[in-house]
Motif scaffolding. Structure first.
Motif, PDB file in Angstrom:
ATOM      1  N   ALA A  16      68.943   8.973  82.325  1.00  0.00           N
ATOM      2  CA  ALA A  16      68.657   9.864  83.455  1.00  0.00           C
ATOM      3  C   ALA A  16      68.176  11.218  82.971  1.00  0.00           C
ATOM      4  O   ALA A  16      67.267  11.820  83.580  1.00  0.00           O
ATOM      5  N   SER A  74      64.673  12.635  83.933  1.00  0.00           N
ATOM      6  CA  SER A  74      64.712  13.856  84.740  1.00  0.00           C
ATOM      7  C   SER A  74      63.901  14.970  84.093  1.00  0.00           C
ATOM      8  O   SER A  74      63.251  15.768  84.792  1.00  0.00           O
ATOM      9  N   ILE A  93      60.299  14.461  84.946  1.00  0.00           N
ATOM     10  CA  ILE A  93      60.017  14.844  86.334  1.00  0.00           C
ATOM     11  C   ILE A  93      60.082  16.363  86.476  1.00  0.00           C
ATOM     12  O   ILE A  93      59.267  16.985  87.169  1.00  0.00           O
ATOM     13  N   LEU A  94      61.059  16.982  85.791  1.00  0.00           N
ATOM     14  CA  LEU A  94      61.238  18.431  85.859  1.00  0.00           C
ATOM     15  C   LEU A  94      60.011  19.156  85.326  1.00  0.00           C
ATOM     16  O   LEU A  94      59.570  20.183  85.877  1.00  0.00           O
ATOM     17  N   LEU A 143      62.538  16.953  91.444  1.00  0.00           N
ATOM     18  CA  LEU A 143      63.836  16.489  90.948  1.00  0.00           C
ATOM     19  C   LEU A 143      64.953  16.887  91.898  1.00  0.00           C
ATOM     20  O   LEU A 143      65.861  16.093  92.187  1.00  0.00           O
ATOM     21  N   ILE A 176      67.781  14.466  93.884  1.00  0.00           N
ATOM     22  CA  ILE A 176      69.241  14.654  93.809  1.00  0.00           C
ATOM     23  C   ILE A 176      69.824  14.909  95.191  1.00  0.00           C
ATOM     24  O   ILE A 176      70.882  14.393  95.545  1.00  0.00           O
ATOM     25  N   ALA A 211      64.992   7.218  87.648  1.00  0.00           N
ATOM     26  CA  ALA A 211      65.882   8.381  87.641  1.00  0.00           C
ATOM     27  C   ALA A 211      66.803   8.349  88.850  1.00  0.00           C
ATOM     28  O   ALA A 211      68.004   8.620  88.743  1.00  0.00           O
ATOM     29  N   SER A 212      66.234   8.003  90.015  1.00  0.00           N
ATOM     30  CA  SER A 212      67.044   7.902  91.227  1.00  0.00           C
ATOM     31  C   SER A 212      68.146   6.870  91.052  1.00  0.00           C
ATOM     32  O   SER A 212      69.324   7.122  91.351  1.00  0.00           O
ATOM     33  N   ILE A 252      70.750   8.158  88.397  1.00  0.00           N
ATOM     34  CA  ILE A 252      71.624   9.228  88.886  1.00  0.00           C
ATOM     35  C   ILE A 252      72.670   8.649  89.831  1.00  0.00           C
ATOM     36  O   ILE A 252      73.855   9.018  89.777  1.00  0.00           O
TER      37      ILE A 252
END
Length: 607
Positions: A167, A171, A174-175, A182, A186, A310-311, A314
């Motif tokens: 993750a 992340s 994506i960040l 991101l 979240i 990532a989703s 997380i």
């Protein structure tokens, strides 16, 4: 009344406080197999980075293909190397997954073995008084269960490490593209996580509340289908009564479970919509950026894959962390069990037990009460057992006879006073050395579901393969006649727990137990109701040998049969925790006191 909000808040506090249980358990896991743990962690870290590597290579391949198609160019050779690299990562991922599963299986076996041994070892070091405390015994039983049932938590910790690394890598990618993207992901995940946690707390409270009912259901299952209850179940016509009671309680459990599951379904479905909306909002934003020319098709593929993974990761992190916290709630008793320390132990400079014993055992102003009890079993008690003496203890139940034995063997320490051996307090001697000089058979002796040879050998386990010595001990206790009738003699499995086992009668088991006492090369022989389960003939034959078998030994025995008691050199009569009479059979009979009265009452029943 406790509201759901209160349950939610208290649940979070309990979970967070329970997380301090995790490091001690991880320490135990490390001790069970440091090499396996190191390898598993290394492979998980590598596996955690493969998803982002695969996504990036896929992005490069797609961008390369788009460039070739749009520019009508030939495929560059480097593109095939990227395909080969993607294939290699896929193979590596599969191999790593199988290797991690293999290491997890190894670790599970090592951990189960290690923690079970540690529980057995620590339990054997604790005081006998602990086992007679119901609170401790419940803790011990839970510790035994927790020792092997927390494998899920251990594997969850490994998965958590892998999920966090994956993750984090996704992340970051994506960040770098958009911090808000991101945050949007979240924000969509948190409501669903909080909702699941809320219902997990309610489920935990429900299970806790249902525990007494579930225990009763388990008991009713046993009553409805066990060998012990089968006779009365049929003769008393209890079938319908038990089934009706079981149905009523199980219906109650069912209604509570369905009610909570229905609410969880409705709320969970609604909250999952929020999470899905967060993902698709991010997805739409990336598509829009691609359509406007800000992103390449390869970057679109990379980001959409990163967003999806990532989703998912997380969410898995929240779920795994929540599960670890739940599991940690259940290992409190295991860790509390390991923190317990015995009060009875050998000092660092302890003395070896005397051999031979010169002055014997002495109780000097001894008082004793069991933990949690107010009544003194022994009060200012004084008694001397001389070397080579055969002493019988008699008295009504609860007068302290078995307690005396447990104090002599230092299974307990007195509340006041001293128990001395050759003038030295028992607390000064090495426990292990003291035990080697005493052979004891209690009335509630163990019936080991092992072979006949092993059942006798537990009296002196180092001699387990010395069959001639075991046969001699069996001859002394008359167990040789019992074993001689068994199909496999000394290798016959006793008891009904295992296939091929044969059970013995109470008297036959007692003869086997007596053989354990005779097997020990001990100076002191203590028998607590040694012939309680024997018929009159067997009892007479055993005690005909008693003088010979105890020659040169100090013997102390407890019995309610006066045919046995009268063979002792001294008879001690206990009442209200004190010695009220002391002498041989003839002297006490002529005294006309407690012993004479008890002897006459028993003799009258045979006339």
């Amino acid at each position: 009344m406790k509201t759901e909000r209160d349950t939610f808040r208290s649940g979070w506090r309990e979970r967070l406080s329970a997380l301090h249980n995790v490091p001690p358990v991880l320490k135990i896991v490390w001790e069970s197999g440091p090499v396996v743990v190191s390898l598993a962690l290394t492979f998980r870290l590598i596996a955690a980075l493969t998803p982002i590597a695969a996504l990036w290579i896929t992005k490069l391949i797609i961008d390369g293909i788009v460039q070739v198609v749009s520019g009508h160019q030939r495929l560059p050779s480097a593109l095939w190397w990227l395909v080969a690299a993607e294939f290699g990562i896929a193979v590596l991922g599969n191999v790593l997954s199988r290797t991690i599963d293999y290491l997890d299986a190894l670790l599970a076996d090592r951990y189960t073995r290690h923690i079970s041994i540690q529980v057995m070892k620590h339990a054997s070091e604790l005081d006998l008084t602990a086992y007679e405390d119901p609170v401790f015994y419940d803790r011990l039983e839970r510790a035994r269960v927790q020792a092997t049932d927390r494998l899920g938590m251990i594997q969850s910790v490994g998965r958590l490490v892998q999920q966090v690394v994956t993750a984090a890598a996704l992340s970051v990618s994506i960040l770098l593209f958009s911090p808000w993207l991101l945050m949007l992901l979240i924000a969509g995940i948190i409501p669903a996580f909080l909702g699941e946690s809320h219902f997990a707390f309610l489920g935990y409270e429900k299970n806790f509340r249902q525990t007494p009912v579930r225990r009763e259901l388990d008991y009713l299952r046993v009553l409805g289908g066990s060998r012990e209850s089968a006779k009365e179940l049929k003769l008393f016509g209890l079938r319908d009564f038990l089934i009706s009671r079981f149905s009523r309680l199980s219906d109650q459990i069912y209604r509570e479970n369905v009610g909570l599951a229905r609410r969880r379904l409705i709320a969970g479905s609604f909250l999952s919509i929020i999470g899905t909306a967060g993902y698709y909002s991010a997805y739409v934003y990336v598509i829009w950026r691609t359509v406007t020319g800000s992103l390449t098709i390869g970057m679109l593929t990379f980001l959409t894959g990163a967003i999806v993974q990532a989703s998912g990761n997380i969410q898995q992190i929240f779920s795994t962390l929540s599960g670890i916290a739940d599991q940690a709630l259940f290992i409190t008793d295991l860790l509390a069990f390991f923190e317990m320390q015995p009060a009875i132990y050998s000092k660092h400079d302890s003395l070896p037990a005397p051999r031979p014993i010169v002055r014997g055992f002495e109780f000097r102003n001894v008082s004793f009460r069991y933990p949690g009890a107010s009544r003194l079993i022994l009060s200012n008690f004084n008694f001397h057992l001389h070397p080579g003496e055969r002493v019988a203890l008699i008295g009504e139940n609860g007068e302290g006879k078995t307690t005396m034995v447990k104090l002599m063997t230092r299974l307990y320490d007195p509340v006041d006073g001293q128990v001395l051996l050759d003038g030295i307090d028992l607390r000064e001697y090495s426990l292990e050395d003291l035990y080697r000089e005493i052979g004891v058979i209690f009335q509630d002796f163990m019936r080991y579901e092992m072979t006949a040879r092993e059942n006798i050998a537990v009296g002196q386990i180092d001699e387990i393969n010395n069959l001639p010595l075991l046969e001699t001990a069996a001859d002394k206790s008359m167990a040789d006649e019992v074993i001689g009738r068994l199909p496999h003699r000394y290798e016959q499995m006793l008891g009904r727990r295992f296939e091929g086992g044969m059970d013995l009668s109470g008297g036959e088991w007692q003869k086997v137990a007596l053989a354990r006492a005779y097997l020990r090369d001990a100076q002191v022989l203590i028998l607590d109701e040694p012939t309680a389960a024997l018929d009159a003939r067997s009892e007479f034959e055993i005690f005909q040998r008693f003088a010979e078998l105890t020659d040169g030994k100090t013997a102390l025995f407890i019995s309610h049969r006066f045919s046995t008691v009268r063979m002792a050199d001294r008879i001690i009569v206990l009442k209200n925790g004190r010695i009220v009479e002391d002498g041989n059979h003839q002297a006490l009979s002529q005294l006309g006191g407690v012993y004479a009265e008890m002897f006459e009452m028993q003799a009258a029943s045979y006339r």
